[in-house]
Design a protein around this motif. Sequence first.
Motif, mmCIF file in Angstrom:
data_model
loop_
_atom_site.group_PDB
_atom_site.id
_atom_site.type_symbol
_atom_site.label_atom_id
_atom_site.label_comp_id
_atom_site.label_asym_id
_atom_site.label_seq_id
_atom_site.Cartn_x
_atom_site.Cartn_y
_atom_site.Cartn_z
ATOM 1 N N PRO A 79 10.411 7.132 -3.117
ATOM 2 C CA PRO A 79 10.484 7.805 -4.418
ATOM 3 C C PRO A 79 11.893 7.781 -4.995
ATOM 4 C CG PRO A 79 10.502 9.414 -2.642
ATOM 5 C CD PRO A 79 10.279 8.085 -1.996
ATOM 6 N N GLY A 80 12.000 8.095 -6.298
ATOM 7 C CA GLY A 80 13.306 8.146 -6.937
ATOM 8 C C GLY A 80 13.991 6.801 -6.904
ATOM 9 N N LYS A 81 15.262 6.804 -6.517
ATOM 10 C CA LYS A 81 16.006 5.543 -6.410
ATOM 11 C C LYS A 81 15.537 4.706 -5.232
ATOM 12 C CE LYS A 81 20.287 6.666 -8.813
ATOM 13 N NZ LYS A 81 21.774 6.605 -8.748
ATOM 14 N N GLN B 149 0.822 -1.195 0.000
ATOM 15 C CA GLN B 149 0.000 0.000 0.000
ATOM 16 C C GLN B 149 0.866 1.259 0.000
ATOM 17 O OE1 GLN B 149 -2.493 -0.605 3.469
ATOM 18 N NE2 GLN B 149 -4.078 -1.597 2.256
ATOM 19 N N TRP B 150 0.417 2.266 -0.747
ATOM 20 C CA TRP B 150 1.098 3.554 -0.757
ATOM 21 C C TRP B 150 1.059 4.143 0.657
ATOM 22 C CZ3 TRP B 150 0.237 8.609 0.421
ATOM 23 C CH2 TRP B 150 1.120 9.541 -0.137
ATOM 24 N N PRO B 151 2.124 4.813 1.166
ATOM 25 C CA PRO B 151 3.341 5.210 0.443
ATOM 26 C C PRO B 151 4.475 4.204 0.543
ATOM 27 C CG PRO B 151 3.340 6.237 2.594
ATOM 28 C CD PRO B 151 2.066 5.427 2.520
ATOM 29 N N LEU B 152 4.208 3.016 1.105
ATOM 30 C CA LEU B 152 5.277 2.034 1.292
ATOM 31 C C LEU B 152 5.168 0.840 0.360
ATOM 32 C CD1 LEU B 152 5.500 2.044 5.178
ATOM 33 C CD2 LEU B 152 7.035 3.128 3.554
ATOM 34 N N LYS B 153 4.445 0.994 -0.731
ATOM 35 C CA LYS B 153 4.306 -0.114 -1.658
ATOM 36 C C LYS B 153 5.674 -0.514 -2.203
ATOM 37 C CE LYS B 153 1.907 -1.678 -5.816
ATOM 38 N NZ LYS B 153 0.943 -1.311 -6.891
ATOM 39 N N ALA B 154 5.980 -1.797 -2.109
ATOM 40 C CA ALA B 154 7.273 -2.300 -2.555
ATOM 41 C C ALA B 154 7.343 -2.329 -4.079
ATOM 42 C CB ALA B 154 7.523 -3.685 -1.987
ATOM 43 N N ALA B 155 8.553 -2.192 -4.587
ATOM 44 C CA ALA B 155 8.808 -2.270 -6.027
ATOM 45 C C ALA B 155 10.127 -3.002 -6.249
ATOM 46 C CB ALA B 155 8.874 -0.867 -6.636
ATOM 47 N N CYS B 156 10.361 -3.402 -7.483
ATOM 48 C CA CYS B 156 11.664 -3.937 -7.907
ATOM 49 C C CYS B 156 12.074 -5.225 -7.202
ATOM 50 C CB CYS B 156 12.760 -2.887 -7.688
ATOM 51 S SG CYS B 156 12.392 -1.250 -8.330
ATOM 52 N N GLN B 157 11.122 -6.003 -6.719
ATOM 53 C CA GLN B 157 11.471 -7.229 -5.997
ATOM 54 C C GLN B 157 12.311 -8.157 -6.881
ATOM 55 O OE1 GLN B 157 8.647 -5.555 -5.728
ATOM 56 N NE2 GLN B 157 7.299 -6.344 -4.134
#
Length: 240
Positions: free
Chosen positions: A94-96, A62-70
């Motif tokens: 955000p960003g990197k 969930q936003w704002p801690l939704k994980a990405a790039c697993q």
Amino acid sequence: MLFLALLLGIARVGADCPKDCPKTCPSQLEVQSDFVKSSFDLTKFWGVFYELAYHDSTQPRQWPLKAACQRSVKSPHPQDPKNYKDLFSLNIGPGKGVNAVCDLEFNITERPGVFLGHWSGHSFFNPNLTNIANTVVDVGVAANGTYNWTLEFQCKNYEDASKGVRFAAVNFYHRKPVVDQEEFDLMMSRLRARGLGWVVDASPGLTLVDQQKCIDHDSYPSLDSKTSFCGQAPALDILV
């Protein structure tokens, strides 16, 4: 950073199998394809896989801690041939963003693609899941015989069997961080063919992973990264 670690730890907690799951976990052999049961080759399992989608309460969604790039980097255990390593990472922010890196470990059994996973975190917020059945459900076999994708299913019942399933998760892993819809649909059809459609249909459903973020920012961690923000290292890292 400390605040992020605290929030990330909180986000990891929570049941992953609501009332629309079965009463107990299916057997590991029951959910495997015939190919995996008869021909799964562990040596073709090693290497880098990117997560395309998941249903898994240990990953913030969930936003704002939704994980990405697993990403999952699988390798033989350097000291114990009965285990293998999975250096799992995800990116938050955000960003990197900030990378969390977890050094997971799995027991190898006599059955092809049938494993037992362990979590060794020490965080107050960590749900402390241990002895989780981890199963390779199916694989995509490339023309050269290697595996270009794998479907992994994890499940654990409550100690009190009358309470049913405590944890259920599925991970869509691929050698490529981004694939076309046709290939993803093939993976989904293979999962449903093994009777596991309930995992992706159960609330909160399937979460798609944004891999483009780390492609654009070149922000994946190194393949030999130390654990961080995962509750496995000393000092401040115990928070998650």
